[in-house]
Structures are given as C-alpha cells and as structure tokens.
Scaffold this motif. Structure first.
Motif, PDB file in Angstrom:
ATOM      1  N   LEU A 117      27.226  33.294  59.574  1.00  0.00           N
ATOM      2  CA  LEU A 117      27.372  31.832  59.599  1.00  0.00           C
ATOM      3  C   LEU A 117      28.410  31.315  58.606  1.00  0.00           C
ATOM      4  N   ALA A 118      28.915  32.183  57.756  1.00  0.00           N
ATOM      5  CA  ALA A 118      29.902  31.762  56.751  1.00  0.00           C
ATOM      6  C   ALA A 118      31.104  31.121  57.438  1.00  0.00           C
ATOM      7  N   ASN A 173      15.065  24.345  65.632  1.00  0.00           N
ATOM      8  CA  ASN A 173      15.702  24.202  64.329  1.00  0.00           C
ATOM      9  C   ASN A 173      15.568  22.774  63.849  1.00  0.00           C
ATOM     10  N   ALA A 174      15.805  22.597  62.579  1.00  0.00           N
ATOM     11  CA  ALA A 174      15.838  21.266  61.986  1.00  0.00           C
ATOM     12  C   ALA A 174      16.780  21.323  60.797  1.00  0.00           C
ATOM     13  N   ARG A 175      17.543  20.291  60.652  1.00  0.00           N
ATOM     14  CA  ARG A 175      18.505  20.222  59.561  1.00  0.00           C
ATOM     15  C   ARG A 175      17.800  19.729  58.301  1.00  0.00           C
ATOM     16  N   MET A 176      18.124  20.338  57.155  1.00  0.00           N
ATOM     17  CA  MET A 176      17.611  19.828  55.889  1.00  0.00           C
ATOM     18  C   MET A 176      18.318  18.507  55.606  1.00  0.00           C
ATOM     19  N   ALA A 196      27.149  21.327  61.543  1.00  0.00           N
ATOM     20  CA  ALA A 196      27.137  20.741  62.899  1.00  0.00           C
ATOM     21  C   ALA A 196      27.346  21.821  63.954  1.00  0.00           C
ATOM     22  N   GLU A 197      28.240  22.775  63.690  1.00  0.00           N
ATOM     23  CA  GLU A 197      28.479  23.852  64.648  1.00  0.00           C
ATOM     24  C   GLU A 197      27.252  24.755  64.777  1.00  0.00           C
ATOM     25  N   VAL A 198      26.645  25.097  63.643  1.00  0.00           N
ATOM     26  CA  VAL A 198      25.447  25.939  63.681  1.00  0.00           C
ATOM     27  C   VAL A 198      24.333  25.220  64.428  1.00  0.00           C
ATOM     28  N   GLU A 199      24.159  23.938  64.152  1.00  0.00           N
ATOM     29  CA  GLU A 199      23.122  23.155  64.846  1.00  0.00           C
ATOM     30  C   GLU A 199      23.390  23.129  66.354  1.00  0.00           C
ATOM     31  N   ARG A 200      24.651  22.942  66.745  1.00  0.00           N
ATOM     32  CA  ARG A 200      25.004  22.921  68.172  1.00  0.00           C
ATOM     33  C   ARG A 200      24.704  24.274  68.813  1.00  0.00           C
ATOM     34  N   ARG A 201      25.057  25.363  68.144  1.00  0.00           N
ATOM     35  CA  ARG A 201      24.789  26.701  68.671  1.00  0.00           C
ATOM     36  C   ARG A 201      23.286  26.941  68.834  1.00  0.00           C
ATOM     37  N   LEU A 202      22.515  26.540  67.830  1.00  0.00           N
ATOM     38  CA  LEU A 202      21.059  26.699  67.907  1.00  0.00           C
ATOM     39  C   LEU A 202      20.487  25.902  69.073  1.00  0.00           C
ATOM     40  N   ASP A 203      20.927  24.643  69.210  1.00  0.00           N
ATOM     41  CA  ASP A 203      20.443  23.802  70.307  1.00  0.00           C
ATOM     42  C   ASP A 203      20.819  24.387  71.658  1.00  0.00           C
TER      43      ASP A 203
END
Length: 130
Positions: free
Chosen positions: A41-42, A60-63, A47-54
């Motif tokens: 993930l580095a 998932n949930a963002r802190m 936003a990109e990680v959240e989009r990939r997870l979705d």
C-alpha cells in the motif's frame, strides 16, 4: 482473503500462502504480514486504498479525525446530538452510545464552578466555605 490480496494488495499469491491461510497463522506471522501489507500500500493515497477496498467488496472504514467524526452525517441522521445548557450558554453534546427503549438520556445543564459547594459542605457537616 482472495479479494483483498488480489484486488487491493496486488498480491494474489498471499491468499494461498500457508503462513496466512488461517487466522491463527496470520496472528503468528503478524509482523511479516503487516510488513507485506504496508509495502503493497506504500505510495497509495487513502482514497485509492478505500476505492480498491470498496470495489473488491472488502469491508472497511476510514479512521477519522475528531472533527470528521463530529461532522459525520449519520450522527445527525440518527438524532445523536442534543443541546445542553452551560453557565456560558448552550453547547451541542453527543448522546451516550447506548439507547434504552422508551427512555431518552438525561442531559442536565452543566453546573457552574462552585454552584453546589455550600449544599455539599452542609450535607457532609462541614463548616461553610470561608
């Protein structure tokens, strides 16, 4: 696990790696697994990680910061805010997280400094405040 490894981390091989095949195995190899996830993930934005997870269907949930938490629309939609009186005016307070059916939490006004001192001293049999 496959969706996370392939679509999010870009490491489909991790889904079949014996070190991570079960939860106890993942716990036993936590430091190594954490390093692999961080490496994968580095350089990616949250936003990109959240989009990939979705997109992969991975829960998932963002802190959030305290300000982001307070501004979350679900708190207003669920009626979790209440106005509370203070000696300096009304403030908005978050209701307790647990609801008891048929009962609204009691949020009394905030006491002023020393407001109840005389009554407490009297109840304890202490001399009046000097």
């Amino acid at each position: 696990m496959g969706a996370l490894c392939e679509a999010v981390l870009g490491r489909a091989d991790l889904a079949t790696d014996a070190r991570f095949a079960t939860n106890p195995a993942r716990v036993a190899h936590d430091e190594e697994l954490t390093g692999l996830i961080e490496l994968a993930l580095a350089g990616r934005s949250s936003a990109e990680v959240e989009r990939r997870l979705d997109t992969a269907g991975v829960a998932n949930a963002r802190m959030r910061t305290m300000a982001e938490f307070a501004a979350h629309p679900q708190l207003a939609a669920r009626g979790r805010w209440a106005d509370v009186g203070t000696p300096r005016g009304e403030v908005t307070a978050l209701l307790p997280p647990v609801d008891v059916p048929g009962r609204r939490p009691r949020l009394d006004p905030v006491s002023d400094l020393g407001e109840h001192s005389a009554a407490i001293r009297a109840e304890l049999g202490l001399p009046e405040d000097r």
